[in-house]
Design an enzyme around this catalytic site. Structure first.
Site, PDB file in Angstrom:
ATOM      1  N   CYS A   1      18.004  -3.432   6.582  1.00 56.06           N
ATOM      2  CA  CYS A   1      17.279  -2.914   7.748  1.00 56.06           C
ATOM      3  C   CYS A   1      18.267  -2.438   8.802  1.00 56.06           C
ATOM      4  CB  CYS A   1      16.370  -3.989   8.312  1.00 56.06           C
ATOM      5  SG  CYS A   1      17.231  -5.524   8.675  1.00 56.06           S
TER       6      CYS A   1
ATOM      7  N   GLU B   1       9.105  -7.631  11.712  1.00 54.53           N
ATOM      8  CA  GLU B   1      10.497  -7.183  11.722  1.00 54.53           C
ATOM      9  C   GLU B   1      10.566  -6.028  10.749  1.00 54.53           C
ATOM     10  OE1 GLU B   1      12.906  -8.186  13.471  1.00 54.53           O
ATOM     11  OE2 GLU B   1      12.230 -10.106  14.245  1.00 54.53           O
TER      12      GLU B   1
HETATM   13  P1  NAD Z   1       7.562  -3.685   2.108  1.00 52.40           P
HETATM   14  O1  NAD Z   1       6.960  -3.507   3.450  1.00 52.40           O
HETATM   15  O2  NAD Z   1       7.152  -2.756   1.034  1.00 52.40           O
HETATM   16  O3  NAD Z   1       7.216  -5.162   1.548  1.00 52.40           O
HETATM   17  C1  NAD Z   1       7.546  -6.316   2.276  1.00 52.40           C
HETATM   18  C2  NAD Z   1       6.586  -7.429   1.898  1.00 52.40           C
HETATM   19  O4  NAD Z   1       5.273  -7.094   2.369  1.00 52.40           O
HETATM   20  C3  NAD Z   1       6.445  -7.662   0.388  1.00 52.40           C
HETATM   21  O5  NAD Z   1       6.384  -9.040   0.138  1.00 52.40           O
HETATM   22  C4  NAD Z   1       5.114  -6.985   0.072  1.00 52.40           C
HETATM   23  O6  NAD Z   1       4.477  -7.496  -1.069  1.00 52.40           O
HETATM   24  C5  NAD Z   1       4.325  -7.286   1.332  1.00 52.40           C
HETATM   25  N1  NAD Z   1       3.184  -6.399   1.591  1.00 52.40           N
HETATM   26  C6  NAD Z   1       3.037  -5.095   1.236  1.00 52.40           C
HETATM   27  N2  NAD Z   1       1.830  -4.642   1.648  1.00 52.40           N
HETATM   28  C7  NAD Z   1       1.211  -5.659   2.285  1.00 52.40           C
HETATM   29  C8  NAD Z   1      -0.044  -5.799   2.941  1.00 52.40           C
HETATM   30  N3  NAD Z   1      -0.928  -4.808   3.027  1.00 52.40           N
HETATM   31  N4  NAD Z   1      -0.341  -6.991   3.496  1.00 52.40           N
HETATM   32  C9  NAD Z   1       0.533  -8.023   3.446  1.00 52.40           C
HETATM   33  N5  NAD Z   1       1.730  -7.960   2.823  1.00 52.40           N
HETATM   34  C10 NAD Z   1       2.066  -6.779   2.259  1.00 52.40           C
HETATM   35  O7  NAD Z   1       9.151  -3.705   2.302  1.00 52.40           O
HETATM   36  P2  NAD Z   1      10.332  -3.780   1.215  1.00 52.40           P
HETATM   37  O8  NAD Z   1      10.393  -2.492   0.475  1.00 52.40           O
HETATM   38  O9  NAD Z   1      10.233  -5.046   0.441  1.00 52.40           O
HETATM   39  O10 NAD Z   1      11.602  -3.904   2.188  1.00 52.40           O
HETATM   40  C11 NAD Z   1      12.223  -2.811   2.767  1.00 52.40           C
HETATM   41  C12 NAD Z   1      11.851  -2.649   4.224  1.00 52.40           C
HETATM   42  O11 NAD Z   1      12.044  -3.888   4.900  1.00 52.40           O
HETATM   43  C13 NAD Z   1      12.749  -1.653   4.942  1.00 52.40           C
HETATM   44  O12 NAD Z   1      11.980  -0.843   5.800  1.00 52.40           O
HETATM   45  C14 NAD Z   1      13.706  -2.542   5.740  1.00 52.40           C
HETATM   46  O13 NAD Z   1      14.248  -1.918   6.871  1.00 52.40           O
HETATM   47  C15 NAD Z   1      12.786  -3.668   6.096  1.00 52.40           C
HETATM   48  N6  NAD Z   1      13.527  -4.890   6.442  1.00 52.40           N
HETATM   49  C16 NAD Z   1      13.532  -5.286   7.753  1.00 52.40           C
HETATM   50  C17 NAD Z   1      14.264  -6.404   8.143  1.00 52.40           C
HETATM   51  C18 NAD Z   1      14.288  -6.846   9.592  1.00 52.40           C
HETATM   52  O14 NAD Z   1      14.616  -7.994   9.855  1.00 52.40           O
HETATM   53  N7  NAD Z   1      13.982  -5.987  10.555  1.00 52.40           N
HETATM   54  C19 NAD Z   1      14.984  -7.129   7.194  1.00 52.40           C
HETATM   55  C20 NAD Z   1      14.959  -6.696   5.858  1.00 52.40           C
HETATM   56  C21 NAD Z   1      14.209  -5.576   5.506  1.00 52.40           C
END
Ligand code: NAD
Length: 500
Positions: free
Chosen positions: A287, A253
């Site tokens: 998001c 997502e």
């Molecule tokens: P992010 O992708 O930086 O991090 C999300 C999670 O992924 C964190 O727990 C992080 O530690 C983990 N992560 C990072 N690199 C990884 C890897 N290589 N392998 C496994 N896990 C890893 O996102 P963020 O900055 O925390 O959140 C913002 C983003 O999330 C925005 O793009 C927003 O649109 C999106 N978001 C989407 C939804 C949805 O339902 N579509 C909901 C909320 C946020």
């Protein structure tokens, strides 16, 4: 360091990590304030959690749907009793205004209750007919095993429940890796499962960073489902890793460049309210945040003036303050990204209608961004019009009629949420049918998901598998079962049983 260290929750205990690497969670309104210190988990912690989850799985699965569901009800009740302290912690750690923080907690409670009710209904398969009437056919939904839930910081209590509630009720064990920006919320969630008496290994929390804690959970051969919510870049990497394992499935997502479509006949009060909520709630860090307001050119002057007037007085400040509209950005990178988008709008030649970032910040050292509003004709080569800013950065784009509005809506690589404000059901119907998005609203903001509906996007907003109520096929494997109630074997499709 004066602040206490909070361990991972592994196999039913708060387990000291084998290494001595720690990271801090800080208050984004007052970054000098440390909220907690957490282990930077690595391969050894992951191994222990995965082994514990696999060990716990058989007993958890054997417990049955209805009994498992009762744990979720206990967790929901514990959260209900703790709503206010939990909301305050969330506001302090994620910088969300206190009313938004409460809504985040209530969403988590509702999701846990939804998972409980699903389990108590007790229905987890279908009975089907067969062309041979003496056969009884049905499918049963078998849990896949160990679910890894990787969550972002912006819904640090609700999102873990979206991903884990049904996972647990359907018989899977869960390992949650919360965002490194909201580890305290993750630890609090583990505390509710501990208090609810959940068997060891069924629900675990491993803290740390994406590359060192998240990635090894994704690639571990003994994890079976990966539920990821976060940025597109990370989601794509996860999907690529999961593709290497035949037994593994994932949902991703990710982000969006969502929009509110305002038609000529729109109720203007409703259009302005929907647009302000969509553009600025959570400082634009949802998001589903609307980065674009696509307004019929016959209404654009009226709409723009009223929208800018409200954006000018939207209050930004201390998250704990009941009287403000939105709180902080999560960190300095978030502020810098938002500033880059604001600068880009200027460089790309758009007319700036409002930039409140010259105002003094609410706290001198906090992470703040104030509303930024610009306008200009649609250009699909504009980066600020088409990419996710994840900040209070919004464009008013004139369009001619619903068809052009929908075409512009579709002209980005994302497809998460969108709404249309109109009094004409034909326009609403046209938009509903033609907008390429996963979540559609009529006469509402494009934010504000319900827990009973699937939540997810198309194109680069996800992999077409929604979370929350949409997760059941990902969390279970449907086993096809056929019983023969006859005394002889009769094959379907006229297949002969004669042995020659
Ligand atoms: P992010 O992708 O930086 O991090 C999300 C999670 O992924 C964190 O727990 C992080 O530690 C983990 N992560 C990072 N690199 C990884 C890897 N290589 N392998 C496994 N896990 C890893 O996102 P963020 O900055 O925390 O959140 C913002 C983003 O999330 C925005 O793009 C927003 O649109 C999106 N978001 C989407 C939804 C949805 O339902 N579509 C909901 C909320 C946020």
């Amino acid at each position: 360091m004066a602040t206490s260290r909070i361990h991972n929750f592994i196999n039913g205990t708060w387990k000291a990590a084998p290494s001595d690497d720690w990271f801090e969670s800080r208050n984004p309104a007052h970054p000098g304030e440390v909220i907690g210190v957490f282990p930077q988990s690595g391969a050894a912690d992951i191994e222990e959690a995965v082994v514990s989850a696999n060990r716990a799985h058989e007993g958890w699965r054997a417990m049955g749907l209805v009994k498992r569901a009762e744990y979720l009800l206990r967790v929901a009740r514990l959260m209900e009793e703790d709503t206010e302290p939990l909301a305050r912690l969330l506001a302090q750690e994620a910088g969300k205004q206190i009313n938004e923080a409460r809504a985040d907690v209530v969403e988590a409670i509702h999701t846990a209750q939804y998972a409980f009710s699903f389990g108590h209904l007790g229905q987890y398969g279908r009975v089907l007919g067969d062309e041979v009437s003496t056969k009884r056919c049905y499918e049963i939904l078998e849990p896949r095993g160990v679910v890894v839930a990787i969550t972002p910081w912006n819904f640090p209590v609700a999102l873990p429940f979206w991903l884990t509630g049904l996972s647990l009720v359907l018989g899977n064990c869960v390992i949650l890796k919360p965002s490194e920006y909201t580890p305290m919320c993750g630890a609090r969630i583990a505390g509710y499962f501990e208090k609810a008496g959940t068997p060891p290994g069924v629900f675990q929390v491993v803290q740390g960073f994406g590359d060192t804690a998240g990635a090894p959970l994704v690639s571990h051969p003994q994890t079976h489902v990966v539920l990821f919510t976060g940025s597109y870049e990370v989601g794509l990497r996860i999907k690529q890793e999961v593709a290497k394992h035949a037994h593994k499935v994932c949902t991703i997502e990710t982000g969006g460049k969502n929009a509110v479509l305002v038609m000529e006949d729109a109720n203007l009060d409703m259009a302005v309210t929907a647009s302000v909520l969509s553009a600025f709630k959570t400082s634009g860090q949802r998001c589903v945040t609307a980065g674009r307001l696509l307004v019929d050119s016959r209404a654009v002057d009226r709409f723009r003036d009223r929208f800018v007037a409200v954006a000018r007085r939207v209050t930004v400040g201390e998250p704990m303050d009941e009287g403000i509209f939105y709180g902080t950005m999560i960190n300095q990178q978030g502020v810098e990204k938002g500033r880059r988008f604001n600068e880009m709008a200027k460089k790309e030649g758009f007319e700036i209608l409002l930039d409140r970032n010259i105002e003094p910040p609410p706290t001198p050292d906090g992470y703040w961004l104030k509303p930024f509003v610009y306008t200009g004709a649609w250009r699909s080569d504009s980066v600020c019009l088409t990419e996710e800013a994840f900040s209070p950065h919004v464009a008013v784009v004139p369009v001619r009629g619903v068809e052009e509005a929908v075409a512009v809506y579709n002209d980005t690589k994302y497809g998460l949420s969108g709404s249309i404000i109109t009094e004409d059901y034909r326009k609403a119907k046209y938009a509903e049918e033609h907008m390429k998005c996963g979540i559609f609203y009529w006469n509402l903001p494009c934010i504000g998901a319900g827990v009973r509906l699937p939540f997810g996007g198309v194109k680069q907003s996800g992999n077409l598998i929604p979370s929350a109520a949409g997760l059941i096929p990902v969390l279970t494997h449907p086993k096809a079962v056929t019983y023969n109630l006859d005394t002889q074997i009769v094959m379907a499709q006229g297949l002969s049983t004669e042995i020659k």
